[in-house]
Write an enzyme that holds these catalytic residues in place. Structure first.
Site, PDB file in Angstrom:
ATOM      1  N   GLU A  60       0.831  -1.200   0.000  1.00  0.00           N
ATOM      2  CA  GLU A  60       0.000   0.000   0.000  1.00  0.00           C
ATOM      3  C   GLU A  60       0.868   1.254   0.000  1.00  0.00           C
ATOM      4  O   GLU A  60       0.504   2.270  -0.590  1.00  0.00           O
ATOM      5  CB  GLU A  60      -0.947  -0.022   1.199  1.00  0.00           C
ATOM      6  CG  GLU A  60      -2.013  -1.129   1.134  1.00  0.00           C
ATOM      7  CD  GLU A  60      -1.487  -2.535   1.424  1.00  0.00           C
ATOM      8  OE1 GLU A  60      -0.342  -2.660   1.925  1.00  0.00           O
ATOM      9  OE2 GLU A  60      -2.206  -3.517   1.157  1.00  0.00           O
ATOM     10  N   HIS A 129     -11.421  -6.498   8.473  1.00  0.00           N
ATOM     11  CA  HIS A 129     -12.215  -6.226   7.263  1.00  0.00           C
ATOM     12  C   HIS A 129     -13.475  -5.451   7.632  1.00  0.00           C
ATOM     13  O   HIS A 129     -14.503  -5.580   6.976  1.00  0.00           O
ATOM     14  CB  HIS A 129     -12.619  -7.527   6.557  1.00  0.00           C
ATOM     15  CG  HIS A 129     -11.487  -8.404   6.181  1.00  0.00           C
ATOM     16  ND1 HIS A 129     -10.939  -9.324   7.027  1.00  0.00           N
ATOM     17  CD2 HIS A 129     -10.770  -8.490   5.043  1.00  0.00           C
ATOM     18  CE1 HIS A 129      -9.936  -9.952   6.435  1.00  0.00           C
ATOM     19  NE2 HIS A 129      -9.811  -9.469   5.233  1.00  0.00           N
TER      20      HIS A 129
HETATM   21  C1  LIG Z   1      -1.682  -5.174   4.296  1.00  0.00           C
HETATM   22  C2  LIG Z   1      -2.634  -6.038   3.545  1.00  0.00           C
HETATM   23  N1  LIG Z   1      -2.936  -5.747   2.265  1.00  0.00           N
HETATM   24  C3  LIG Z   1      -3.825  -6.491   1.569  1.00  0.00           C
HETATM   25  C4  LIG Z   1      -4.420  -7.576   2.163  1.00  0.00           C
HETATM   26  C5  LIG Z   1      -5.465  -8.410   1.394  1.00  0.00           C
HETATM   27  N2  LIG Z   1      -4.944  -9.758   1.071  1.00  0.00           N
HETATM   28  C6  LIG Z   1      -5.173 -10.812   1.874  1.00  0.00           C
HETATM   29  S1  LIG Z   1      -4.372 -12.194   1.356  1.00  0.00           S
HETATM   30  C7  LIG Z   1      -3.736 -11.390   0.011  1.00  0.00           C
HETATM   31  C8  LIG Z   1      -2.828 -12.127  -0.935  1.00  0.00           C
HETATM   32  C9  LIG Z   1      -1.586 -12.634  -0.260  1.00  0.00           C
HETATM   33  O1  LIG Z   1      -0.803 -13.384  -1.148  1.00  0.00           O
HETATM   34  P1  LIG Z   1       0.507 -14.121  -0.647  1.00  0.00           P
HETATM   35  O2  LIG Z   1       1.308 -13.226   0.209  1.00  0.00           O
HETATM   36  O3  LIG Z   1       1.178 -14.662  -1.864  1.00  0.00           O
HETATM   37  O4  LIG Z   1      -0.006 -15.301   0.285  1.00  0.00           O
HETATM   38  P2  LIG Z   1      -0.914 -16.545  -0.110  1.00  0.00           P
HETATM   39  O5  LIG Z   1      -2.333 -16.129   0.056  1.00  0.00           O
HETATM   40  O6  LIG Z   1      -0.576 -16.946  -1.485  1.00  0.00           O
HETATM   41  O7  LIG Z   1      -0.545 -17.613   0.879  1.00  0.00           O
HETATM   42  C10 LIG Z   1      -4.153 -10.058  -0.021  1.00  0.00           C
HETATM   43  C11 LIG Z   1      -3.781  -9.076  -1.060  1.00  0.00           C
HETATM   44  C12 LIG Z   1      -4.086  -7.842   3.505  1.00  0.00           C
HETATM   45  N3  LIG Z   1      -4.607  -8.889   4.161  1.00  0.00           N
HETATM   46  N4  LIG Z   1      -3.196  -7.073   4.166  1.00  0.00           N
END
Ligand SMILES: Cc1ncc(C[n+]2csc(CCOP(=O)(O)OP(=O)(O)O)c2C)c(N)n1
Ligand SMILES: Cc1ncc(C[n+]2csc(CCOP(=O)(O)OP(=O)(O)O)c2C)c(N)n1
Ligand SMILES: [Mg+2]
Ligand SMILES: [Mg+2]
Lengths: 337, 422, 337, 422
Positions: A60, A129
């Protein structure tokens, strides 16, 4: 003219502005090919190309930081923060850079950008959320803060925000993306299609920033509110038989103080209704302004309906959310005093 | 038992925390003889279209052009004509003289704050020489050389420092937080690191628009620890942005030496490797090496071959700012011991070695620089010094919060005016 | 008992707690060998060793983030953010992690840490060395917020904060580190040595969190304030001949509401005095609480004295800072109404 | 003119923005035949006291132990006894069965949300096996295998998922945001990345105290872009913290492929190089490789040889969460095409090859796992499902904001109780 829910209206605002202004670019996490986790940017990449609407790394701070550079170049970035609860890694760029750029450079550089983000509870989203962090932005001089409560306003305000010369933090009440919510979680949700505010022109129009909307005129009480709570407050006033003047602020900064003052001076009573954590919320600013400006017209203390001074607890969604009961008690109190 | 037996580490040593400490503290006699300074001309120069991988050895080396005798040697020699070099020398001298006078002005109470870049003049000045006039910089507070080099009026710089009537930022920023769109110099922020992803964003915008202008972001060694450094590196590589990201490693961040930012384990240029970005480590006190490296990275960026991280290795010869006394945390003479020398002396020696310069001309240059700076100061002070500011044009402080003045700010302006009168 | 200025008192609080509790560790930018840019941690590294007090990389997010891990381990980190204006890169860790850890884990993990940071104007620090961002923390449930106004309180409150089981954001009014400031910038600063509050015990003592101090009893008006503004407000009341009850809140969260209520009910008038940007500042929360709880005792609207809704402009230090003139007009207003 | 002539780039090409796109989108037929999968056993295993530099080639390779025939080969073979391997297989099967049932429970409306780790089971399970029981994990939401492996009761996990009366976090956290101090499992955060510097801080604390316990931080490929990743890497190297930092590269972050986090240019393990930290890239679907790598990094950390970054290369076989339908952004069959196979099938094959396992025993294991999970679920549901929660113990939601309940929270509690009655 079409019938749109809030997501469709927001999507349409993007399309209209991107078509009119080649400098509008849209980016954020998952907003590109996929169209965003709430589908607000659906189809934009297909229609305007991959360099006008694209996915961003999960940063962000990087999203806002690069948007600052783009705005400095002359573009108009419209970025999505996936949930308002995740805006904090970008907070330094917003507070220290975006908000103060016009001022610190005496308008040599300006920051015409929009930071869109879904906020608020009512969806069993738990602590991360469900937040309503608008007060963390209303305290920062240089930012405008906008919160729509229905499809028509959502589109008109978003277009106005994108066209505005100043940075706008645009909070979207996710609970009512698909239908209004009157606080009665045990009743089915009415779709937007049954509401007049879902009649949305396909083309360009704006709802000017800084102008509140009187949702309902009333004589007994002024209700100041915004976002999801507009609907909860309106329903509660009706259910409790209070002839309330319901004011949907729409823009928190700059605030439509004239409308507020006129109403409170007329009714003599005021209730402020917000979802956010109580202490130091934007409700406090509203109460303060009303008591500063309408003190001698007030027949009772201004009351606040708010979320509690706790994080938003997953299982206790409806004990946390300021719903019909909290409204009822507050209405009784402010009318009794 | 679901995991390995904790008893298995019965004989494990106690863990210890390593806290980096600089080799020398006040009272010590610094000795840099063990510091390996690679000879000038020793490093290869990959093609500007090379894969990032080919630059990785250079992130652990030191691009140097000027040898001990002031000759330009090796593949990185930018082969500049004497006039260009003389202009760089002149700009560096101006910067140094300017810094000295403004430091003194602060000490005389004419303003609140000042920051010098002594010892680092070559970096900004040679960079400006190597880039195009309309490329955009996102600087920190030690790249005053960019403005000087691009011909920004010294008087205007001083007016900013004095927050006076000639300050086009209307007295709103701390001294030395310059900004000038005209000269491709983005507004300096008080918040470290924020400009780094901004530079990347500007470059992305230029690419989105099919423009040919590139951007350059600047950061100090200490500030590389901020999250914004990582944002910038990530976005720059992901989108292959036409940007140059410079780390000015002057080895100090106020009282903290560069080991606190990770320099004990890797160079700052090496960060590039982890992102798959091209990286160069450059002798920041060698104006020709700086010029060559920036020219290389510009060419690369401008031909869509992607971003470059450049570490300029140098030494912060003076205190952090007028608020700082470095003898509290490092030996007093350390700057003089530092083996990479003084950038002005080195460029001067080079010009002399070319037969294009001599002591007489140098003395004249210094004298002229001094006169120019003094004249500018006189001009600037006609428009006021800080202590005289902030009493007039009170209403101006309520402008530019937004494009229009909202009612609350307008009410406050009226109240402030009443206070000013009452 | 010794005479200390605020820096010395803060330094002493560190020493006393570090000596008593081996789990207290102190780190931050430049706090180790050098002792901090304001010298608050001077000598700690020498006395307690390099692993009890050390320099940190310039990463406020990393400082707070690692402190969370340390607190989870069982240490009590006391970290310094060099200026409050630079706390934002650490904001996500503070708001999303530090503040909510006890709650989200039902007290399985707690965050006994202190985040110290100098704040406020009056030193020609421009936009990024003058901010008063306390309201950005008072809105966050789970954080305590403390602001001392003199050496005695600074030491006692800091020790209480370090010993507190919850995270405390400890704002230090840098303008009065070396001497109190009554708002008259054209007069020489009196050193702390001439004030009773500079008499500070060498040893351990606490000033409990959550308790305001009545600086001066008065009958006509209640002044709610904290930090530097305690001195500005006290001087102004005296200069303007108002018999004000001056309340130094000392702790903003949790607030000493009982003291506030009792005083306003007694005086019938209230003025809130803070340095921060006006809109949505902590002043609004104070005004709101007073009007909610003392409405029928109020003879006039509660007034606010605040900074302006602009960034802090370098050359306009004294037009921005809420000084004697602003106080005077506000006192006149609240007494006249 | 102070800079190079802008006209000089008259012929410069227009800049272009590169936006990474995954090779296949819905409708495409994925073809991974060009993906180079290094053979098992091919990578060298440096001594655990080696300089970080010696590991750098491993950041661009893939540590693999299990070959195509299920044999353990090469220097990284951890040489585990069959019981240990069987326990790992069992834990992995439990995790998979658990995920399936809880996913279904969410679909049945018994809770609000669920996240599977299908295809990634080996990573958490084998890690747990390789570390000590009292080492501390700072996990993300896909390391349920750590809890299972450490013997955390399945019923308790489910009670958390249902936010019911048995949830020791009192219904305050989203499903799967487990926390258990006892089991060395730090509270999962909804905010991506925050746990990474926290792990480093815990390890620093352990070192400050002369303890022998180490910490491990976990992050996804997508979340490596957050500033917290950089904080963690910086603090870990600066203080030589006894920590293992894992990146679970499952190639997807909701709808964004790993190229959006920089994977087009460098591996995630390569980030280590830039900080001068040891780094390993490991086949995450190979339980023995995972075990060996974590064992190596633990030994290293525990003997004060510093931190290690480990990238586990894997594939997110199912949707991001119950809120996600991946057929909207990638081909439906991609998981099956993915060449590194299924971690459970591979470990099972290995045990069979060892003569320590057969189909019958495996079927029995699956059946037993199924029964165990069902029994746990029955137990858990006795304590309620989400839709029944949040009406009792309203006062509990006002506890633990602080150690004591302040007046404002107490007033609000009373009001909430009144609402609950009224
Ligand atoms: C600071 C923040 N930004 C956005 C999100 C929304 N979000 C939740 S999971 C996710 C994807 C995460 O991907 P990754 O780090 O590759 O982990 P994976 O889900 O593949 O295990 C996002 C964008 C969040 N939880 N926290
Ligand atoms: C976010 C932030 N944190 C802290 C500071 C305070 N500060 C100002 S300069 C400085 C040191 C910077 O060192 P470095 O990046 O090496 O740059 P140099 O001063 O050596 O050019 C610090 C800590 C700041 N300005 N911004
Ligand atoms: Mg430095
Ligand atoms: Mg992933």
């Amino acid at each position: 003219m079409a019938t749109m829910n809030m997501i469709q209206a927001i999507n349409s605002a993007h399309k209209v502005t991107m078509a009119r202004d080649p400098d509008v670019v849209v980016f954020g996490e998952d907003v590109g090919y996929f169209g965003g986790v709430f589908r607000a940017t659906e189809g934009l990449q297909r229609e305007f190309g991959i360099t006008r609407c694209f996915d961003a790394p999960i940063s962000e701070g990087g999203i806002v930081g690069t948007a600052v550079g783009m705005a400095a170049y002359g573009l108009k970035p419209v970025v999505e923060i996936q949930f308002a609860d995740y805006i904090y890694p970008g907070y330094d760029q917003i507070v220290s850079e975006v908000a103060r750029m016009r001022y610190r450079t005496a308008a040599e550089w300006t920051m015409p950008m929009v930071i869109r983000t879904p906020y608020g509870g009512g969806i069993f989203g738990g602590q991360t959320h469900s937040q309503s962090p608008e007060a963390l932005f209303t305290h920062v001089a240089g930012l405008k803060v906008v919160i729509p409560s229905n499809p028509y306003d959502a589109k008109g305000l978003l277009i106005a925000a994108i066209e505005d010369p100043d940075p706008v933090v645009f909070f979207e009440p996710k609970r009512i993306y698909n239908g209004p919510f009157d606080g009665h979680h045990d009743r089915p949700v009415t779709p937007w299609a049954k509401r007049a505010e879902a009649e949305v022109p396909d083309d360009h129009y704006t709802v000017p920033l800084g102008q509140a909307r009187v949702v309902r005129e009333g004589a007994e009480l002024t209700v100041l509110t915004y976002g999801t709570m507009v609907h909860v407050a309106a329903a509660a006033a009706e259910e409790n038989g209070v002839d309330a003047e319901i004011i949907d602020l729409r823009t928190l900064v700059p605030l439509d103080i004239a409308t507020i003052e006129a109403s409170v001076k007329k009714t003599g009573r005021c209730l402020v209704v917000v979802e956010a954590t109580r202490t130091s919320g934007f409700a406090s600013e509203l109460v303060t302004l009303v008591q500063e400006r309408c003190f001698y017209h007030l027949e009772a203390p201004v009351e606040r309906v708010t979320g509690w001074d706790t994080p938003y607890p997953h299982a206790y969604e409806w004990a946390y959310f300021p719903g019909p009961k909290r409204m009822k008690f507050a209405l009784e109190k402010v009318m009794a005093d | 038992m679901s995991d390995a037996d904790p008893q298995a580490r019965r004989n494990a040593p106690a863990l210890t925390l390593h806290v980096p400490e600089p080799p020398y503290r006040p009272g010590d006699t610094p000795d840099f003889s063990s510091l390996v300074v690679p000879p000038a001309g020793a490093t290869a120069r990959p093609d500007t279209t090379a894969e990032p991988r080919e630059t990785f050895p250079l992130t652990d080396a030191l691009v140097r052009v000027l040898d001990e005798d002031g000759r330009a040697v090796g593949a990185w020699d930018p082969k500049l004509d004497p006039d260009t070099i003389r202009k760089m020398l002149r700009d560096m001298v101006i910067v140094r003289v300017f810094d000295d006078r403004m430091y003194r002005a602060q000490r005389q109470g004419k303003t609140s704050f000042y920051m010098k870049c002594t010892g680092e003049e070559a970096i900004a000045v040679a960079t400006a020489g190597a880039m195009h006039r309309d490329d955009m910089h996102f600087p920190t507070y030690r790249q005053q050389g960019l403005l000087v080099s691009r011909g920004y009026p010294l008087t205007k710089m001083m007016c900013q420092i004095y927050s006076n009537a000639g300050d086009h930022m209307k007295g709103r920023q701390l001294p030395i937080m310059y900004s000038d769109k005209e000269h491709g110099f983005f507004s300096i922020s008080g918040n470290l690191g924020t400009q780094y992803p901004q530079a990347v964003g500007w470059a992305m915008a230029s690419a989105i628009k099919g423009d040919s202008r590139i951007a350059m972001g600047w950061i100090g060694d200490g500030a590389t620890a901020e999250g914004d450094f990582h944002s910038a590196m990530t976005f720059a590589t992901v989108y292959n942005a036409p940007v140059i990201l410079a780390v000015v490693n002057n080895q100090w961040a106020i009282s903290s030496f560069s080991g606190l930012a990770g320099a004990e384990r890797a160079t700052f240029a090496a960060r590039a490797v982890g992102y798959g970005m091209a990286g160069l480590r450059v002798d920041g006190n060698d104006a020709l090496a700086v010029y060559a490296a920036v020219q290389w990275a510009s060419e690369r960026a401008r031909s869509n071959n992607g971003p470059t991280l450049i570490e300029f290795f140098t030494y912060r010869a003076e205190g952090h700012s007028t608020s700082d006394d470095p003898t509290g945390y490092r030996p007093a003479g350390e700057a003089q011991q530092w083996p990479l020398g003084d950038p002005i002396a080195r460029l001067r020696q080079h010009l002399v070695a070319l037969g294009e310069w001599d002591d007489e001309r140098h003395d004249a240059l210094v004298k002229q620089a001094d006169a120019e700076v003094r004249a500018a100061q006189k001009e600037a002070e006609k428009l006021g010094i800080l202590s005289e500011q902030g009493r007039e044009n009170i209403e101006s402080m309520f402008e530019d919060v937004y494009a229009d003045v909202p009612w609350n700010v307008a009410e406050q302006r009226d109240q402030a005016l009443k206070e000013a009168q009452g």
